[in-house]
Design a protein around this motif. Structure first.
Motif, PDB file in Angstrom:
ATOM      1  N   UNK A  12       0.713  -1.124   0.018  1.00  0.00           N
ATOM      2  CA  UNK A  12       0.101   0.042   0.127  1.00  0.00           C
ATOM      3  C   UNK A  12       0.990   1.397  -0.059  1.00  0.00           C
ATOM      4  N   UNK A  13       2.145   1.159   0.339  1.00  0.00           N
ATOM      5  CA  UNK A  13       3.192   2.292   0.295  1.00  0.00           C
ATOM      6  C   UNK A  13       4.212   2.339  -0.794  1.00  0.00           C
ATOM      7  N   UNK A  14       4.766   3.180  -1.287  1.00  0.00           N
ATOM      8  CA  UNK A  14       5.868   3.470  -2.239  1.00  0.00           C
ATOM      9  C   UNK A  14       5.386   4.575  -3.293  1.00  0.00           C
ATOM     10  N   UNK A  15       6.400   5.171  -3.824  1.00  0.00           N
ATOM     11  CA  UNK A  15       6.087   6.088  -4.985  1.00  0.00           C
ATOM     12  C   UNK A  15       5.616   5.712  -6.117  1.00  0.00           C
ATOM     13  N   UNK A  33      -0.924  -2.513  -4.823  1.00  0.00           N
ATOM     14  CA  UNK A  33      -1.351  -1.125  -5.307  1.00  0.00           C
ATOM     15  C   UNK A  33      -0.129  -0.219  -5.673  1.00  0.00           C
ATOM     16  N   UNK A  34       0.884  -0.324  -4.830  1.00  0.00           N
ATOM     17  CA  UNK A  34       2.105   0.354  -4.999  1.00  0.00           C
ATOM     18  C   UNK A  34       3.437  -0.277  -4.508  1.00  0.00           C
ATOM     19  N   UNK A  35       4.438   0.445  -5.112  1.00  0.00           N
ATOM     20  CA  UNK A  35       5.607  -0.188  -5.172  1.00  0.00           C
ATOM     21  C   UNK A  35       6.537   0.653  -4.700  1.00  0.00           C
ATOM     22  N   UNK A  36       7.684   0.108  -3.560  1.00  0.00           N
ATOM     23  CA  UNK A  36       8.733   0.824  -3.175  1.00  0.00           C
ATOM     24  C   UNK A  36       9.928   0.008  -3.517  1.00  0.00           C
ATOM     25  N   UNK A  37      11.045   0.729  -3.682  1.00  0.00           N
ATOM     26  CA  UNK A  37      12.176   0.128  -4.198  1.00  0.00           C
ATOM     27  C   UNK A  37      13.315   0.518  -3.416  1.00  0.00           C
ATOM     28  N   UNK A 163      12.980 -16.455 -25.319  1.00  0.00           N
ATOM     29  CA  UNK A 163      11.883 -16.892 -24.442  1.00  0.00           C
ATOM     30  C   UNK A 163      11.255 -18.093 -24.538  1.00  0.00           C
ATOM     31  N   UNK A 164      11.988 -19.026 -25.110  1.00  0.00           N
ATOM     32  CA  UNK A 164      11.397 -20.640 -25.257  1.00  0.00           C
ATOM     33  C   UNK A 164      11.781 -21.110 -24.019  1.00  0.00           C
ATOM     34  N   UNK A 165      12.781 -20.344 -23.333  1.00  0.00           N
ATOM     35  CA  UNK A 165      13.246 -21.032 -22.021  1.00  0.00           C
ATOM     36  C   UNK A 165      12.628 -20.307 -20.678  1.00  0.00           C
ATOM     37  N   UNK A 166      11.876 -19.178 -20.761  1.00  0.00           N
ATOM     38  CA  UNK A 166      11.344 -18.566 -19.843  1.00  0.00           C
ATOM     39  C   UNK A 166      10.168 -19.553 -19.152  1.00  0.00           C
ATOM     40  N   UNK A 167      10.264 -19.615 -17.688  1.00  0.00           N
ATOM     41  CA  UNK A 167       9.423 -20.423 -17.127  1.00  0.00           C
ATOM     42  C   UNK A 167       8.248 -19.577 -16.142  1.00  0.00           C
ATOM     43  N   UNK A 168       8.751 -18.494 -15.855  1.00  0.00           N
ATOM     44  CA  UNK A 168       7.664 -17.677 -15.193  1.00  0.00           C
ATOM     45  C   UNK A 168       8.014 -16.129 -15.639  1.00  0.00           C
ATOM     46  N   UNK A 169       6.949 -15.288 -15.682  1.00  0.00           N
ATOM     47  CA  UNK A 169       7.235 -13.992 -16.005  1.00  0.00           C
ATOM     48  C   UNK A 169       5.848 -13.357 -15.778  1.00  0.00           C
ATOM     49  N   UNK A 170       5.990 -12.162 -15.222  1.00  0.00           N
ATOM     50  CA  UNK A 170       5.148 -11.195 -15.095  1.00  0.00           C
ATOM     51  C   UNK A 170       5.453  -9.877 -15.321  1.00  0.00           C
ATOM     52  N   UNK A 171       4.538  -9.051 -15.692  1.00  0.00           N
ATOM     53  CA  UNK A 171       4.923  -7.632 -16.284  1.00  0.00           C
ATOM     54  C   UNK A 171       3.917  -6.479 -15.198  1.00  0.00           C
ATOM     55  N   UNK A 172       4.530  -5.737 -14.711  1.00  0.00           N
ATOM     56  CA  UNK A 172       4.082  -4.810 -13.779  1.00  0.00           C
ATOM     57  C   UNK A 172       4.069  -3.348 -14.207  1.00  0.00           C
ATOM     58  N   UNK A 173       3.221  -2.543 -14.864  1.00  0.00           N
ATOM     59  CA  UNK A 173       3.367  -1.346 -15.128  1.00  0.00           C
ATOM     60  C   UNK A 173       3.010  -0.495 -14.109  1.00  0.00           C
ATOM     61  N   UNK A 174       3.851   0.831 -14.091  1.00  0.00           N
ATOM     62  CA  UNK A 174       3.835   1.811 -12.861  1.00  0.00           C
ATOM     63  C   UNK A 174       3.766   3.042 -13.451  1.00  0.00           C
ATOM     64  N   UNK A 175       3.533   4.105 -12.355  1.00  0.00           N
ATOM     65  CA  UNK A 175       3.387   5.545 -12.706  1.00  0.00           C
ATOM     66  C   UNK A 175       3.930   6.166 -11.429  1.00  0.00           C
ATOM     67  N   UNK A 176       4.462   7.318 -11.555  1.00  0.00           N
ATOM     68  CA  UNK A 176       4.900   8.075 -10.117  1.00  0.00           C
ATOM     69  C   UNK A 176       3.696   9.003 -10.031  1.00  0.00           C
TER      70      UNK A 176
END
Length: 176
Positions: A12-15, A33-37, A163-176
């Motif tokens: 719930x927190x992060x820029x 909902x939010x990502x902090x790094x 990419x034939x070797x990829x076993x796990x992948x997600x894509x997370x799009x973010x905005x500041x």
């Protein structure tokens, strides 16, 4: 380990605000909902992953020079970001280093990635050596106007032999 560990904490927190999530293959990550790094933080979060920067493992000296001349620093204030947690399958890791490098070269991974520099910055974090669930956490930043170029680059990479070797992948799009 001499490289500092970076932690991605989804909650719930992060820029960074999550604007879109796509689960492509492998285990799905929980919603947040939010990502902090930043540096590792104690305590639970709905989702967290760790990684560290390393040497350029599949890069030639010429490619490294090109990256240094044309690359863009991370966290330069861009409004858009994409985090791609990814793992490769056992067949990939069973290959010798030169075999993986040959696939990487045939896939034109570096050439494709260079097409969006310096508009898109990229930082690769390695999680496999830490026993994390994802081998790689790839962080991209760019301006909203550069999103179509980023999307085209990503589509080219995903269509490659690598990419034939990829076993796990997600894509997370973010905005500041």
């Amino acid at each position: 380990m001499t490289n500092p560990i970076t932690q991605f904490r989804g909650g719930d927190h992060g820029p960074w605000q999550v604007v879109n999530r796509r689960h492509l293959t492998g285990p799905a990550i929980p919603a947040f909902d939010r990502l902090a790094i930043g540096p590792e933080q104690p305590g639970p979060a709905p989702w967290q992953a760790r990684g560290f920067n390393s040497n350029l493992r599949y890069t030639t000296a010429r490619e490294r020079s090109e990256l240094l001349a044309n690359g863009a620093p991370a966290d330069r204030g861009d409004q858009c970001a994409v985090l791609i947690p990814m793992s490769k399958n056992a067949a990939w890791w069973a290959l010798a280093q030169d075999e993986r490098l040959a696939i990487y070269a045939r896939a034109r991974h570096m050439r494709i990635g260079m097409t969006v520099l310096p508009a898109v910055s990229r930082t690769l974090f390695h999680g496999r050596d830490l026993g994390e669930p994802f081998d790689f956490l790839t962080w991209f930043e760019f301006a909203p106007s550069d999103e179509p170029a980023f999307d085209a680059m990503l589509a080219q990479l995903r269509a490659s032999e690598e990419w034939d070797y990829v076993s796990a992948e997600s894509e997370i799009r973010l905005r500041r």
